[in-house]
Design a protein around this motif. Structure first.
Motif, mmCIF file in Angstrom:
data_model
loop_
_atom_site.group_PDB
_atom_site.id
_atom_site.type_symbol
_atom_site.label_atom_id
_atom_site.label_comp_id
_atom_site.label_asym_id
_atom_site.label_seq_id
_atom_site.Cartn_x
_atom_site.Cartn_y
_atom_site.Cartn_z
ATOM 1 N N SER A 23 0.839 -1.208 0.000
ATOM 2 C CA SER A 23 0.000 0.000 0.000
ATOM 3 C C SER A 23 0.868 1.250 0.000
ATOM 4 O O SER A 23 0.573 2.229 -0.699
ATOM 5 N N ALA A 24 1.951 1.229 0.788
ATOM 6 C CA ALA A 24 2.864 2.374 0.830
ATOM 7 C C ALA A 24 3.570 2.566 -0.510
ATOM 8 O O ALA A 24 3.792 3.699 -0.954
ATOM 9 N N MET A 25 3.911 1.462 -1.175
ATOM 10 C CA MET A 25 4.558 1.556 -2.485
ATOM 11 C C MET A 25 3.610 2.177 -3.507
ATOM 12 O O MET A 25 4.017 3.013 -4.325
ATOM 13 N N VAL A 26 2.343 1.770 -3.473
ATOM 14 C CA VAL A 26 1.349 2.351 -4.378
ATOM 15 C C VAL A 26 1.183 3.841 -4.079
ATOM 16 O O VAL A 26 1.090 4.668 -5.002
ATOM 17 N N ALA A 27 1.164 4.210 -2.790
ATOM 18 C CA ALA A 27 1.042 5.618 -2.414
ATOM 19 C C ALA A 27 2.233 6.430 -2.907
ATOM 20 O O ALA A 27 2.078 7.557 -3.389
ATOM 21 N N ALA A 28 3.442 5.849 -2.809
ATOM 22 C CA ALA A 28 4.639 6.552 -3.286
ATOM 23 C C ALA A 28 4.583 6.742 -4.803
ATOM 24 O O ALA A 28 4.926 7.814 -5.319
ATOM 25 N N ALA A 29 4.126 5.707 -5.516
ATOM 26 C CA ALA A 29 3.984 5.818 -6.970
ATOM 27 C C ALA A 29 2.943 6.874 -7.336
ATOM 28 O O ALA A 29 3.129 7.655 -8.279
ATOM 29 N N ALA A 30 1.836 6.899 -6.574
ATOM 30 C CA ALA A 30 0.791 7.894 -6.830
ATOM 31 C C ALA A 30 1.318 9.307 -6.590
ATOM 32 O O ALA A 30 1.019 10.231 -7.356
ATOM 33 N N SER A 31 2.116 9.486 -5.550
ATOM 34 C CA SER A 31 2.702 10.797 -5.266
ATOM 35 C C SER A 31 3.648 11.235 -6.381
ATOM 36 O O SER A 31 3.654 12.401 -6.798
ATOM 37 N N PHE A 32 4.434 10.289 -6.882
ATOM 38 C CA PHE A 32 5.352 10.589 -7.991
ATOM 39 C C PHE A 32 4.577 11.029 -9.233
ATOM 40 O O PHE A 32 4.908 12.042 -9.871
ATOM 41 N N LEU A 33 3.525 10.268 -9.575
ATOM 42 C CA LEU A 33 2.729 10.610 -10.759
ATOM 43 C C LEU A 33 2.022 11.947 -10.574
ATOM 44 O O LEU A 33 1.920 12.738 -11.522
ATOM 45 N N SER A 34 1.524 12.195 -9.346
ATOM 46 C CA SER A 34 0.826 13.449 -9.085
ATOM 47 C C SER A 34 1.756 14.650 -9.252
ATOM 48 O O SER A 34 1.374 15.667 -9.835
ATOM 49 N N LEU A 43 -6.597 10.407 -6.392
ATOM 50 C CA LEU A 43 -7.160 9.701 -7.540
ATOM 51 C C LEU A 43 -6.171 8.688 -8.089
ATOM 52 O O LEU A 43 -6.531 7.550 -8.404
ATOM 53 N N PHE A 44 -4.901 9.085 -8.209
ATOM 54 C CA PHE A 44 -3.883 8.143 -8.652
ATOM 55 C C PHE A 44 -3.785 6.955 -7.693
ATOM 56 O O PHE A 44 -3.674 5.795 -8.118
ATOM 57 N N ALA A 45 -3.814 7.224 -6.393
ATOM 58 C CA ALA A 45 -3.710 6.155 -5.398
ATOM 59 C C ALA A 45 -4.877 5.184 -5.531
ATOM 60 O O ALA A 45 -4.695 3.955 -5.459
ATOM 61 N N LEU A 46 -6.081 5.721 -5.728
ATOM 62 C CA LEU A 46 -7.257 4.874 -5.861
ATOM 63 C C LEU A 46 -7.180 4.001 -7.108
ATOM 64 O O LEU A 46 -7.405 2.784 -7.057
ATOM 65 N N LEU A 47 -6.840 4.602 -8.247
ATOM 66 C CA LEU A 47 -6.807 3.857 -9.508
ATOM 67 C C LEU A 47 -5.692 2.815 -9.523
ATOM 68 O O LEU A 47 -5.891 1.687 -9.989
ATOM 69 N N LEU A 48 -4.516 3.191 -9.025
ATOM 70 C CA LEU A 48 -3.424 2.226 -8.956
ATOM 71 C C LEU A 48 -3.773 1.081 -8.005
ATOM 72 O O LEU A 48 -3.460 -0.090 -8.282
ATOM 73 N N GLY A 49 -4.431 1.409 -6.904
ATOM 74 C CA GLY A 49 -4.848 0.370 -5.972
ATOM 75 C C GLY A 49 -5.857 -0.580 -6.598
ATOM 76 O O GLY A 49 -5.759 -1.806 -6.433
ATOM 77 N N MET A 50 -6.822 -0.042 -7.346
ATOM 78 C CA MET A 50 -7.824 -0.889 -7.997
ATOM 79 C C MET A 50 -7.177 -1.825 -9.006
ATOM 80 O O MET A 50 -7.648 -2.952 -9.211
ATOM 81 N N ALA A 51 -6.096 -1.382 -9.646
ATOM 82 C CA ALA A 51 -5.400 -2.235 -10.605
ATOM 83 C C ALA A 51 -4.733 -3.427 -9.921
ATOM 84 O O ALA A 51 -4.420 -4.429 -10.582
ATOM 85 N N LEU A 52 -4.518 -3.316 -8.608
ATOM 86 C CA LEU A 52 -3.869 -4.393 -7.857
ATOM 87 C C LEU A 52 -4.837 -5.068 -6.887
ATOM 88 O O LEU A 52 -4.414 -5.651 -5.883
ATOM 89 N N ASN A 53 -6.147 -5.004 -7.186
ATOM 90 C CA ASN A 53 -7.110 -5.523 -6.216
ATOM 91 C C ASN A 53 -7.040 -7.032 -6.023
ATOM 92 O O ASN A 53 -7.575 -7.563 -5.060
ATOM 93 N N PHE A 54 -6.352 -7.738 -6.922
ATOM 94 C CA PHE A 54 -6.194 -9.187 -6.731
ATOM 95 C C PHE A 54 -5.375 -9.495 -5.481
ATOM 96 O O PHE A 54 -5.487 -10.594 -4.912
#
Length: 338
Positions: A23-34, A43-54
């Motif tokens: 979760s922290a890695m996804v948040a860091a990626a979302a911050s970078f993209l933002s 929004l980036f955090a939500l969408l990236l997280g949904m892509a990894l919902n498995f």
């Protein structure tokens, strides 16, 4: 004894670590993209997280994702109290308080009536209406604990939690666009978002994706709705006692008011004294922002929209109708000056 406690804590930390780390890695990626593309980090955090919902379905990450979406979220919201003061809350005036009482009462009563008309138990209307009008999944679970036991209770609670979370996620994306379309001011947008979106996480995400002022107003209005959980729970308890004299379900019930709401208010009161150094406020703000971004990443991983298809069309129509009605009612009340 101390060794046993430390060993248990170590084992729990090891169990939660994979989910929290991802979760922290996804948040860091979302911050970078933002930072590089200028879009909202939530929004980036939500969408990236949904892509990894498995990852939340099974495996080592599941416990940590559940913990992060729940506990880290509450910590982040509580820390938001260091961004606000009681003066800011008072600046919203009495109108949002009246509006919150009206929308919660009317939405729940209408939900009970419509649920009965659709052939459901009235308590299902209370459950879905309460989740929609107050604070999403948290309200659904708290109300379920207060309502009497019946064969469909677990299924109804599960559907309500899934449905309100999915609709809240959609609202987090769509409602800021509605605010811009109606050209609402930052404070008006905050009142609308805080008065309509179901879960606290999505309110925070939608509000701060627009501006800090909007996010602050949305958070305050949302926590006013959370405070309505207490009288609604008390009403649900009275309904339970009136319907049956037999003993209800055992087990410990959740607190009438969530701890994060109490923590938010306590920190806001402390911050209002003017004694909190600017460096401490900034540290709390940064910690809150990261906690919320990490929690929304985990929330995205937990979002399973496909599960809604298995429950039939009428319950979905009921919850969608409640959501649309709530948004229309808030917009109408704002138009009337509340």
């Amino acid at each position: 004894m101390n060794t046993a406690v430390l060993s248990s804590a170590h084992q729990r930390a090891r169990a939660l670590a994979p989910g929290f780390v991802v979760s922290a890695m996804v948040a860091a990626a979302a911050s970078f993209l933002s930072e590089h593309y200028g879009a909202p980090v939530m929004l980036f955090a939500l969408l990236l997280g949904m892509a990894l919902n498995f990852l939340s379905a099974e495996g080592q990450c599941k416990p940590g994702i559940e913990y992060t979406a729940r506990t880290v979220l509450r910590l982040g919201v509580a820390l938001l109290g260091l961004r606000l003061t009681l003066a800011q809350m008072a600046a919203l005036g009495w109108r949002p308080v009246v509006m919150v009482v009206l929308i919660v009462t009317v939405t729940i009563l209408l939900s009970i009536v419509v649920a009965k008309a659709l052939g459901f138990n009235r308590l299902f209307g209370l459950l879905t209406g309460g989740a929609t009008a107050i604070c999403g999944a948290s309200a659904a679970l708290a109300l379920a604990a207060a309502l009497p036991a019946h064969p469909q209770k677990e299924k109804a609670t599960l559907f309500t939690v899934i449905g309100v979370s999915a609709l809240s996620t959609v609202a987090m994306i769509a409602y800021p666009m509605i605010c811009r379309w109606f050209e609402l001011s930052p404070q008006q947008a905050g009142v609308f978002l805080g008065g309509t979106i179901h879960d606290v996480a999505q309110v925070v995400g939608a509000g701060y994706s627009m501006s800090r002022e909007t996010g602050d107003a949305a958070t305050v209005v949302k926590l006013m709705r959370v405070a309505m959980l207490l009288p609604v729970i008390l009403c649900a308890t009275l309904v339970t006692r009136a319907q049956s004299a037999s003993a209800g379900e055992g087990g410990k019930r959740p607190p009438l008011l969530p701890g994060f709401a109490v923590g938010f208010l306590v920190l806001a009161c402390i911050n209002s004294t003017g004694w909190v150094p600017a460096a401490v406020q900034q540290l709390g703000n940064d910690a809150s922002r990261w906690a919320l971004t990490i929690a929304i990443s985990a929330l995205g991983m937990k979002t399973q929209l496909k599960e809604l298809a298995a429950v039939g069309i009428k319950p979905i129509a009921l919850m969608v109708g409640e959501t649309v009605f709530l948004a229309a009612l808030v917009m109408l009340l704002m138009h009337w000056g509340l």
